[in-house]
Scaffold this motif. Structure first.
Motif, PDB file in Angstrom:
ATOM      1  N   HIS A 168       1.380   1.559  -3.597  1.00 23.15           N
ATOM      2  CA  HIS A 168       0.138   1.696  -4.370  1.00 23.15           C
ATOM      3  C   HIS A 168      -1.026   1.837  -3.397  1.00 23.15           C
ATOM      4  O   HIS A 168      -1.486   0.854  -2.817  1.00 23.15           O
ATOM      5  CB  HIS A 168      -0.059   0.457  -5.246  1.00 23.15           C
ATOM      6  N   PRO A 169      -1.531   3.071  -3.223  1.00 23.33           N
ATOM      7  CA  PRO A 169      -2.564   3.297  -2.197  1.00 23.33           C
ATOM      8  C   PRO A 169      -3.835   2.484  -2.424  1.00 23.33           C
ATOM      9  O   PRO A 169      -4.584   2.253  -1.469  1.00 23.33           O
ATOM     10  CB  PRO A 169      -2.839   4.802  -2.286  1.00 23.33           C
ATOM     11  N   PHE A 170      -4.084   2.045  -3.653  1.00 25.04           N
ATOM     12  CA  PHE A 170      -5.303   1.282  -3.921  1.00 25.04           C
ATOM     13  C   PHE A 170      -5.060  -0.232  -3.899  1.00 25.04           C
ATOM     14  O   PHE A 170      -5.949  -1.010  -4.232  1.00 25.04           O
ATOM     15  CB  PHE A 170      -5.927   1.731  -5.248  1.00 25.04           C
ATOM     16  N   ASP A 205     -14.938   1.641  -0.997  1.00 20.21           N
ATOM     17  CA  ASP A 205     -13.615   0.990  -1.035  1.00 20.21           C
ATOM     18  C   ASP A 205     -12.557   1.985  -1.500  1.00 20.21           C
ATOM     19  O   ASP A 205     -11.486   2.115  -0.891  1.00 20.21           O
ATOM     20  CB  ASP A 205     -13.630  -0.212  -1.992  1.00 20.21           C
ATOM     21  N   ARG A 206     -12.841   2.666  -2.575  1.00 22.70           N
ATOM     22  CA  ARG A 206     -11.869   3.612  -3.137  1.00 22.70           C
ATOM     23  C   ARG A 206     -11.673   4.822  -2.222  1.00 22.70           C
ATOM     24  O   ARG A 206     -10.546   5.286  -2.030  1.00 22.70           O
ATOM     25  CB  ARG A 206     -12.344   4.106  -4.506  1.00 22.70           C
ATOM     26  N   TRP A 254      -1.312  10.734 -10.124  1.00 21.50           N
ATOM     27  CA  TRP A 254      -2.598  11.083  -9.493  1.00 21.50           C
ATOM     28  C   TRP A 254      -3.639  11.523 -10.511  1.00 21.50           C
ATOM     29  O   TRP A 254      -4.843  11.319 -10.311  1.00 21.50           O
ATOM     30  CB  TRP A 254      -2.388  12.138  -8.397  1.00 21.50           C
ATOM     31  N   ARG A 267       0.829  -1.222   0.000  1.00 18.45           N
ATOM     32  CA  ARG A 267       0.000   0.000   0.000  1.00 18.45           C
ATOM     33  C   ARG A 267       0.855   1.261   0.000  1.00 18.45           C
ATOM     34  O   ARG A 267       0.418   2.308  -0.483  1.00 18.45           O
ATOM     35  CB  ARG A 267      -0.891   0.032   1.245  1.00 18.45           C
ATOM     36  N   THR A 275      -9.121   5.140 -11.763  1.00 15.19           N
ATOM     37  CA  THR A 275      -9.384   4.304 -10.583  1.00 15.19           C
ATOM     38  C   THR A 275     -10.509   4.864  -9.713  1.00 15.19           C
ATOM     39  O   THR A 275     -11.325   4.105  -9.207  1.00 15.19           O
ATOM     40  CB  THR A 275      -8.086   4.154  -9.753  1.00 15.19           C
ATOM     41  N   GLU A 320      -9.463   4.021   0.747  1.00 16.46           N
ATOM     42  CA  GLU A 320      -8.048   3.933   0.374  1.00 16.46           C
ATOM     43  C   GLU A 320      -7.454   5.317   0.118  1.00 16.46           C
ATOM     44  O   GLU A 320      -6.324   5.616   0.528  1.00 16.46           O
ATOM     45  CB  GLU A 320      -7.907   3.052  -0.873  1.00 16.46           C
ATOM     46  N   LEU A 321      -8.227   6.148  -0.553  1.00 17.82           N
ATOM     47  CA  LEU A 321      -7.756   7.509  -0.828  1.00 17.82           C
ATOM     48  C   LEU A 321      -7.622   8.301   0.474  1.00 17.82           C
ATOM     49  O   LEU A 321      -6.637   9.038   0.670  1.00 17.82           O
ATOM     50  CB  LEU A 321      -8.731   8.205  -1.779  1.00 17.82           C
ATOM     51  N   ARG A 327      -4.487   7.341   2.295  1.00 20.72           N
ATOM     52  CA  ARG A 327      -3.279   7.901   1.698  1.00 20.72           C
ATOM     53  C   ARG A 327      -3.157   9.396   1.975  1.00 20.72           C
ATOM     54  O   ARG A 327      -2.086   9.887   2.312  1.00 20.72           O
ATOM     55  CB  ARG A 327      -3.246   7.646   0.189  1.00 20.72           C
TER      56      ARG A 327
END
Lengths: 221, 221
Positions: A58-60, B145-146, B104, A55, B111, B149-150, B153
């Protein structure tokens, strides 16, 4: 002077598509092969992908990642672009042609891939739901909308805008996801376009390299 | 020496979101405003978007397009990148930081945006289907989910990687689509991130300019 660093990418330790080349590391391998840049691959398990060390790259929690000394990138589109910017062969020299090739990179990933991925999302995450069969034709028609528009633009050309570019590399990679569905067969010029991509020696080497991970055999030659 | 050309973009003649700024021309207006590049806008009707003259500019019959002399681009991501490459302020000078900012940009569009767009696709194209209510939680969970994760980060940082970049511009633009859903409120640091984007003077000017098309009034100042 430091020695040149060999970039390291990550790929699935076990191929979810049994080596059909649809995982996103194949696009990056293909880009490396087109420009003649050697690379190394570190395989990552599904469990490890979701753990903090991966992670951090790759944060996802996906593959591929790209490491080159202190530089860490993720997103296959960004990695392909990084390779294309640093080597000749994937982006035209002419500024306007370069801008158009980059447009096709974004079109492949933001306009064409999402409806195509919906087909896989529907199958894998909603395949057991009561609505799956009834909803599937809607999903396929949304893909057909995009394919029809792409087919009209491509016409009889070999590639989307002049010579083969990173835009074609990503577009062919995205369309390859449709092979099993039969949808591509409805658009003969797109089928031929994808076949032209697959026939490139660089693609063949990339495909063989990702397949070797699944079969456990070294690619020939 | 030719006079510098003012780029011309296209936008919807009638705003499908009643001026909430979610159409993709807003991202491009925002990029222009960040770098101080004047631009012109040509409004296009929904019918005209699907006709051959507009299709010649944009094969998928959408907005925005970008015209600058002989150069024609489409895809908001590619247009924002084109602006960012030609002006200071949206991509860092340091090569590695620049590569991460571009990562990004792709992450926002390939993504994070697709699962968010699925929410709108579900509402507008499947809102009358028998499965809509039962399927909606699945669609929202894929967005969560996304976002989770975002959010992990981003942490307590103001922007995704150092200073504000074109990556933040696109990520904030994508997340803005979730405002009405309430999903963003589940992630306080992402809500604050989006608010920081909206508070930028350049965003405010871009928002006012797109709103003026809907209200028929000139933006103040």
């Amino acid at each position: 002077m430091p020695l040149p660093l060999t970039p390291v990418i990550t790929a699935f330790e076990r191929s979810p598509d049994r080596g059909r080349g649809l995982a996103r590391d194949t696009r990056v391998r293909w880009a490396f092969e087109e420009v003649g840049q050697p690379y190394e691959v570190r395989l990552v398990s599904f469990d490890a992908m979701k753990e903090p060390p991966h992670r951090a790259l790759h944060p996802f929690g996906q593959i591929p990642t790209y490491e080159e000394g202190a530089l860490v990138l993720f997103e296959s589109g960004a990695i392909v672009f990084h390779i294309a910017e640093r080597h000749a062969g994937l982006l035209p020299d002419d500024a306007n042609a370069r801008g158009r090739a980059i447009t096709w990179m974004f079109a492949a990933l933001n306009t064409v891939e999402p409806p195509i991925l919906d087909l896989q999302t529907a199958k894998f995450l909603e395949g057991d739901k009561s609505w799956y069969d009834e909803r599937l034709p809607l999903v396929k028609d949304r893909i057909r909308d995009r394919l029809g528009e792409l087919s009209n633009r491509l016409g009889n050309a070999d590639w989307l805008d002049g010579a083969f570019s990173a835009g074609d590399l990503l577009m062919v990679s995205v369309l390859l996801r449709l092979k099993a569905s039969g949808l591509l067969d409805e658009y003969p010029n797109l089928s031929a376009y994808v076949a032209r991509g697959e026939a490139r020696p660089a693609y063949k080497r990339a495909f063989a390299a990702q397949l070797a991970v699944f079969t456990g055999q070294q690619p020939a030659g």
